[in-house]
Motif scaffolding. Structure first.
Motif, PDB file in Angstrom:
ATOM      1  N   LYS A 112     -50.736  72.563  -2.950  1.00 42.30           N
ATOM      2  CA  LYS A 112     -51.480  71.944  -2.188  1.00 42.30           C
ATOM      3  C   LYS A 112     -51.545  70.485  -2.523  1.00 42.30           C
ATOM      4  N   ALA A 113     -51.771  70.453  -3.909  1.00 45.58           N
ATOM      5  CA  ALA A 113     -51.964  69.009  -4.619  1.00 45.58           C
ATOM      6  C   ALA A 113     -50.894  68.160  -4.256  1.00 45.58           C
ATOM      7  N   CYS A 114     -49.520  68.844  -4.513  1.00 43.83           N
ATOM      8  CA  CYS A 114     -48.210  68.097  -4.240  1.00 43.83           C
ATOM      9  C   CYS A 114     -47.973  67.642  -2.867  1.00 43.83           C
ATOM     10  N   ILE A 115     -48.511  68.577  -2.017  1.00 44.97           N
ATOM     11  CA  ILE A 115     -48.649  68.317  -0.424  1.00 44.97           C
ATOM     12  C   ILE A 115     -49.685  67.068  -0.209  1.00 44.97           C
ATOM     13  N   GLY A 116     -50.566  67.279  -0.668  1.00 44.84           N
ATOM     14  CA  GLY A 116     -51.638  65.942  -0.612  1.00 44.84           C
ATOM     15  C   GLY A 116     -51.053  65.039  -1.110  1.00 44.84           C
ATOM     16  N   LYS A 117     -50.268  64.770  -2.244  1.00 43.83           N
ATOM     17  CA  LYS A 117     -49.612  63.579  -2.814  1.00 43.83           C
ATOM     18  C   LYS A 117     -48.734  62.972  -1.574  1.00 43.83           C
ATOM     19  N   VAL A 118     -47.741  63.790  -1.307  1.00 41.28           N
ATOM     20  CA  VAL A 118     -46.799  63.382  -0.167  1.00 41.28           C
ATOM     21  C   VAL A 118     -47.675  62.734   0.770  1.00 41.28           C
ATOM     22  N   ILE A 119     -48.571  63.382   1.574  1.00 39.40           N
ATOM     23  CA  ILE A 119     -49.371  63.060   2.459  1.00 39.40           C
ATOM     24  C   ILE A 119     -49.888  61.531   2.333  1.00 39.40           C
ATOM     25  N   LYS A 120     -50.521  61.579   1.350  1.00 44.38           N
ATOM     26  CA  LYS A 120     -51.072  60.074   1.177  1.00 44.38           C
ATOM     27  C   LYS A 120     -49.991  59.038   0.920  1.00 44.38           C
ATOM     28  N   ILE A 121     -48.812  59.424   0.225  1.00 47.47           N
ATOM     29  CA  ILE A 121     -47.871  58.288   0.232  1.00 47.47           C
ATOM     30  C   ILE A 121     -47.443  57.904   1.407  1.00 47.47           C
ATOM     31  N   VAL A 122     -47.226  58.890   2.322  1.00 47.31           N
ATOM     32  CA  VAL A 122     -46.511  58.575   3.590  1.00 47.31           C
ATOM     33  C   VAL A 122     -47.334  57.763   4.714  1.00 47.31           C
ATOM     34  N   SER A 123     -48.852  58.303   4.648  1.00 45.15           N
ATOM     35  CA  SER A 123     -49.694  57.733   5.432  1.00 45.15           C
ATOM     36  C   SER A 123     -50.272  56.310   5.009  1.00 45.15           C
ATOM     37  N   ASP A 124     -50.109  56.131   3.523  1.00 46.38           N
ATOM     38  CA  ASP A 124     -50.586  54.763   3.066  1.00 46.38           C
ATOM     39  C   ASP A 124     -49.392  53.837   3.398  1.00 46.38           C
ATOM     40  N   ASN A 125     -48.040  54.287   3.531  1.00 48.20           N
ATOM     41  CA  ASN A 125     -47.065  53.614   3.738  1.00 48.20           C
ATOM     42  C   ASN A 125     -47.087  52.166   4.740  1.00 48.20           C
ATOM     43  N   THR A 126     -46.981  51.299   4.475  1.00 46.69           N
ATOM     44  CA  THR A 126     -46.850  50.101   5.346  1.00 46.69           C
ATOM     45  C   THR A 126     -45.536  49.393   5.284  1.00 46.69           C
ATOM     46  N   LYS A 127     -45.007  49.163   6.482  1.00 46.31           N
ATOM     47  CA  LYS A 127     -43.614  48.650   6.772  1.00 46.31           C
ATOM     48  C   LYS A 127     -43.680  47.137   5.980  1.00 46.31           C
ATOM     49  N   GLU A 128     -42.540  46.769   5.455  1.00 46.18           N
ATOM     50  CA  GLU A 128     -42.497  45.463   4.903  1.00 46.18           C
ATOM     51  C   GLU A 128     -41.984  44.379   5.817  1.00 46.18           C
TER      52      GLU A 128
END
Length: 128
Positions: A112-128
């Motif tokens: 769950k912690a690893c999934i949460g980390k991936v979710i955060k990385i993806v949802s926080d991503n902003t296109k450059e």
């Protein structure tokens, strides 16, 4: 094979992709950086984010835990590349993962912690 109807085939595809994703990380030469970029480009061209979203959405409740663990390991490794993460975000992989976590009560705290980390990385991503 990633979206095959049999979990064994899905797992084999995930394991193969994970091995391909890890290989350049173990080799520090200049050619490994090119190999990593080529691999990442091929992942994006193959619409990997879309396929992962479909896999998660269609197998949410019935995906064997071993397949889920391997999929999350692959996502964790590939989420270090902003271009791939951007594809994951466009394909709503983070939303599929959130539904996956909510639908399962058999996931370990570490997973769950690893999934949460991936979710955060993806949802926080902003296109450059």
């Amino acid at each position: 094979m990633l979206v095959a109807s049999h979990s064994v085939m899905q797992n084999e595809a995930i394991l193969a992709l994970t091995l391909l994703a890890v290989a350049p990380l173990n080799d520090q030469s200049a050619s490994s950086n090119q190999s990593e970029m080529d691999f990442n480009t091929q992942l994006i061209k193959s619409e990997i984010g879309k396929h992962i979203s479909v896999l998660i959405e269609t197998n949410c409740a019935k995906m064997p835990i071993q397949v889920a663990e391997n999929l999350i390991a692959f996502l964790d490794i590939t989420s270090k590349d902003n271009t791939i993460v951007s594809d994951y975000k466009d394909s709503k992989v983070h939303e599929a993962l959130q539904k996956f976590v909510e639908a399962r009560n058999d996931l370990s705290d570490d997973l769950k912690a690893c999934i949460g980390k991936v979710i955060k990385i993806v949802s926080d991503n902003t296109k450059e």
